[in-house]
Design an enzyme around this catalytic site. Sequence first.
Site, PDB file in Angstrom:
ATOM      1  N   ASP A 156     -23.370 -14.862  11.629  1.00 54.67           N
ATOM      2  CA  ASP A 156     -24.767 -15.286  11.431  1.00 54.67           C
ATOM      3  C   ASP A 156     -25.659 -14.904  12.609  1.00 54.67           C
ATOM      4  O   ASP A 156     -26.630 -15.596  12.909  1.00 54.67           O
ATOM      5  CB  ASP A 156     -24.848 -16.812  11.202  1.00 54.67           C
ATOM      6  CG  ASP A 156     -23.905 -17.278  10.113  1.00 54.67           C
ATOM      7  OD1 ASP A 156     -23.936 -16.683   9.034  1.00 54.67           O
ATOM      8  OD2 ASP A 156     -23.146 -18.238  10.348  1.00 54.67           O
TER       9      ASP A 156
ATOM     10  N   HIS B  31     -25.425 -10.936   4.529  1.00 55.51           N
ATOM     11  CA  HIS B  31     -26.355 -10.192   5.375  1.00 55.51           C
ATOM     12  C   HIS B  31     -27.746 -10.239   4.759  1.00 55.51           C
ATOM     13  O   HIS B  31     -27.954  -9.773   3.643  1.00 55.51           O
ATOM     14  CB  HIS B  31     -25.883  -8.746   5.549  1.00 55.51           C
ATOM     15  CG  HIS B  31     -24.606  -8.626   6.322  1.00 55.51           C
ATOM     16  ND1 HIS B  31     -23.967  -7.435   6.548  1.00 55.51           N
ATOM     17  CD2 HIS B  31     -23.852  -9.571   6.938  1.00 55.51           C
ATOM     18  CE1 HIS B  31     -22.873  -7.658   7.270  1.00 55.51           C
ATOM     19  NE2 HIS B  31     -22.786  -8.943   7.503  1.00 55.51           N
TER      20      HIS B  31
END
EC number: 6.3.4.4
Length: 431
Positions: free
Chosen positions: A14, A42
Amino acid sequence: MGKNVVVLGTQWGDEGKGKIVDLLTEQAKYVVRYQGGHNAGHTLVIDGDKTVLHLIPSGILRDNVKCIIGNGVVLAPDALMTEINMLKERGVPVEERLLISEACPLILPFHCALDVAREKARGNNAIGTTGRGIGPAYEDKVSRRGLRVGDLFDAELFATKLKEVMAYHNFMLTEYYKCEAVDYEETLKDALAIADYLKSMCTDVSELLDQARKAGEPILFEGAQGTLLDIDHGTYPFVTSSNTTAGGVATGSGFGPRHLDYVLGIMKAYTTRVGAGPFPTELKNEIGDYLGTKGHEFGATTGRKRRPGWLDVVAMKRAVQINSVSGFCLTKLDVLDGLEEVKICVGYQYPDGTVATTTPLAAEGYEKVTPVLETMPGWSETTFGATSVEQLPQAALNYIKRLEELLETPIDIISTGPDRNETMILVNPFS
């Protein structure tokens, strides 16, 4: 000659890899996923338009780029089709841009059933997997009983192999976990239904990449998750099931490791972790809430709330070491705007008073440490959307400089917002 660049996360995932990959693909001919599966999330924001990808490489939105799913990726046919259809609805000609290795292990419904059953059985000791069958699929690969994309192209042989592996896993599901068995006929029918479609996109990835390298075409390798989730080097057992580090590029794509020119480590200006596992700098207070809210810290794949904390330089040093990081991209600097002070973890203190500047090798070691924090002045001015170093407040520049000193590695890119335009490229990895 073109450069071959790796972009990977240096924390617990992340970090903002998707945006940076999308930005750099402007100069790449190929973008390659080499590990993980659709457990990765993503997020790309282009002119305010948000796209979340889980399996297909982030370069798919570029019309000049070929996207490749390498052999190190575990591939769920249903997840791939969902993603392809989503992109096609938005006008993206996926079939013209996507190539797949026949050697990708398949994730099938029984893998997902096992994943969920195991997490449930662990109770309070659950690892926090996404429940998407990633771990069980990698287990089958290592146990040499797994089915691969290429197996789909011989229907009779695939049916035989599937029956054998499903007998094994359904026994575990029904007898050990006391769950329902997964239907063999339905699994077989669904898998074979897209065999021809997948075959049209399959290629010899190792050969293709080697020819591209020899032709001087730039290649970008896109990592998923982060270094601290690596199956070998992460906070074991609270890790993913693949090699998220730079070494995974070679094994997960068949590209020669000596030909990698630059490793870009993506590092958030603070730290987050999703799911269970040790986290020395975690902030369970109003500052943690501030970082989580301002940073919109919710998983792109699961929607789970991420756990925020201060930046951990001890862990980052390990990431530099393992990955041979050439330079960092610092993301979400703007989330620190408005804090009176910012802190950096520079050591781990053990109960006996000793202080270490290297990480433990397993989760149990992390549980024993208290972070040694260095405090720096914060800044009240905004850094959001800044596109040049001159626009940054002095305190933010001091923070960046201190990180470079501690990590002995340059910060070559700074991200100050989710859009690809909100970025400063101080040193281009492809230059």
